[in-house]
Design a protein around this motif. Structure first.
Motif, PDB file in Angstrom:
ATOM      1  N   LEU A  34      -9.294   4.514  -0.685  1.00  0.00           N
ATOM      2  CA  LEU A  34      -8.465   6.003  -0.731  1.00  0.00           C
ATOM      3  C   LEU A  34      -7.090   5.565  -0.191  1.00  0.00           C
ATOM      4  O   LEU A  34      -6.029   5.908  -1.035  1.00  0.00           O
ATOM      5  N   ASN A  35      -7.118   5.277   0.906  1.00  0.00           N
ATOM      6  CA  ASN A  35      -5.794   4.982   1.575  1.00  0.00           C
ATOM      7  C   ASN A  35      -6.359   4.413   2.786  1.00  0.00           C
ATOM      8  O   ASN A  35      -6.691   5.195   3.675  1.00  0.00           O
ATOM      9  N   VAL A  94      -7.049  13.812   7.339  1.00  0.00           N
ATOM     10  CA  VAL A  94      -6.679  13.407   5.968  1.00  0.00           C
ATOM     11  C   VAL A  94      -5.680  14.313   5.494  1.00  0.00           C
ATOM     12  O   VAL A  94      -4.682  13.661   4.958  1.00  0.00           O
ATOM     13  N   LEU A 124      -1.994  13.067   3.559  1.00  0.00           N
ATOM     14  CA  LEU A 124      -1.879  13.160   2.047  1.00  0.00           C
ATOM     15  C   LEU A 124      -0.299  13.552   1.600  1.00  0.00           C
ATOM     16  O   LEU A 124       0.381  14.261   2.209  1.00  0.00           O
ATOM     17  N   ALA A 166      -9.858  14.193  -1.448  1.00  0.00           N
ATOM     18  CA  ALA A 166      -9.542  12.793  -0.421  1.00  0.00           C
ATOM     19  C   ALA A 166     -10.850  12.868   0.705  1.00  0.00           C
ATOM     20  O   ALA A 166     -11.084  11.786   1.084  1.00  0.00           O
ATOM     21  N   HIS A 221     -13.818  11.485  -0.615  1.00  0.00           N
ATOM     22  CA  HIS A 221     -13.788  10.276  -1.197  1.00  0.00           C
ATOM     23  C   HIS A 221     -13.996   9.363   0.308  1.00  0.00           C
ATOM     24  O   HIS A 221     -14.758   8.393   0.439  1.00  0.00           O
TER      25      HIS A 221
END
Length: 135
Positions: free
Chosen positions: A19-20, A45, A49, A60, A63
């Motif tokens: 995701l990141n 999160v 974003l 997110a 995920h």
């Protein structure tokens, strides 16, 4: 086993792509010091974003949960005190079922979760090892 590179079990390919790494690292680092409530995960999160829509935020978070549970880095469930210390008792569900339950309960709230609502997340030993490596 080395959990850093194995794909999460029970999650579709879309949800297993990284995701990141910064979001994941932030959540894992926070989890080193305490069990995390879903509201705290949502806040961490949201801070990372680019897009601020509710849909993007839910996606997110879903995920992230799929990734950390699927890779064996964390358990998600209810918090229970054991000898004065809170521990997370896993729901015992697959990553996909865990995410489905979280999203369903979140939708039923009709707002973002607040402290103490829906679930808690606690790092496993594998998750602690990964978190320590990201510090």
């Amino acid at each position: 086993p080395d959990h850093r590179h194995s794909a999460p079990v029970g999650c579709d390919e879309e949800s297993t792509r990284p995701l990141n790494s910064r979001i994941t690292a932030d959540v894992l680092r926070e989890g080193l010091f305490d069990t995390l409530q879903l509201a705290e995960v949502v806040s961490l999160v949201r801070a990372q974003l680019d897009e601020s829509s509710d849909r993007a935020l839910r996606s997110a978070v879903a995920h992230l949960i799929c990734e950390v549970v699927g890779r064996g880095w964390a358990v998600v469930g209810d918090a229970k005190p054991v000898e004065g210390v809170l521990h997370v008792v896993s729901w015992g569900r697959s990553p996909e079922e865990t995410v489905r339950r979280i999203l369903e309960e979140w939708r039923n709230l009709e707002r973002n979760p607040e402290l103490g609502e829906i679930c808690w997340l606690e790092l496993t030993e594998a998750g602690r090892t990964v978190a320590e490596a990201t510090q």
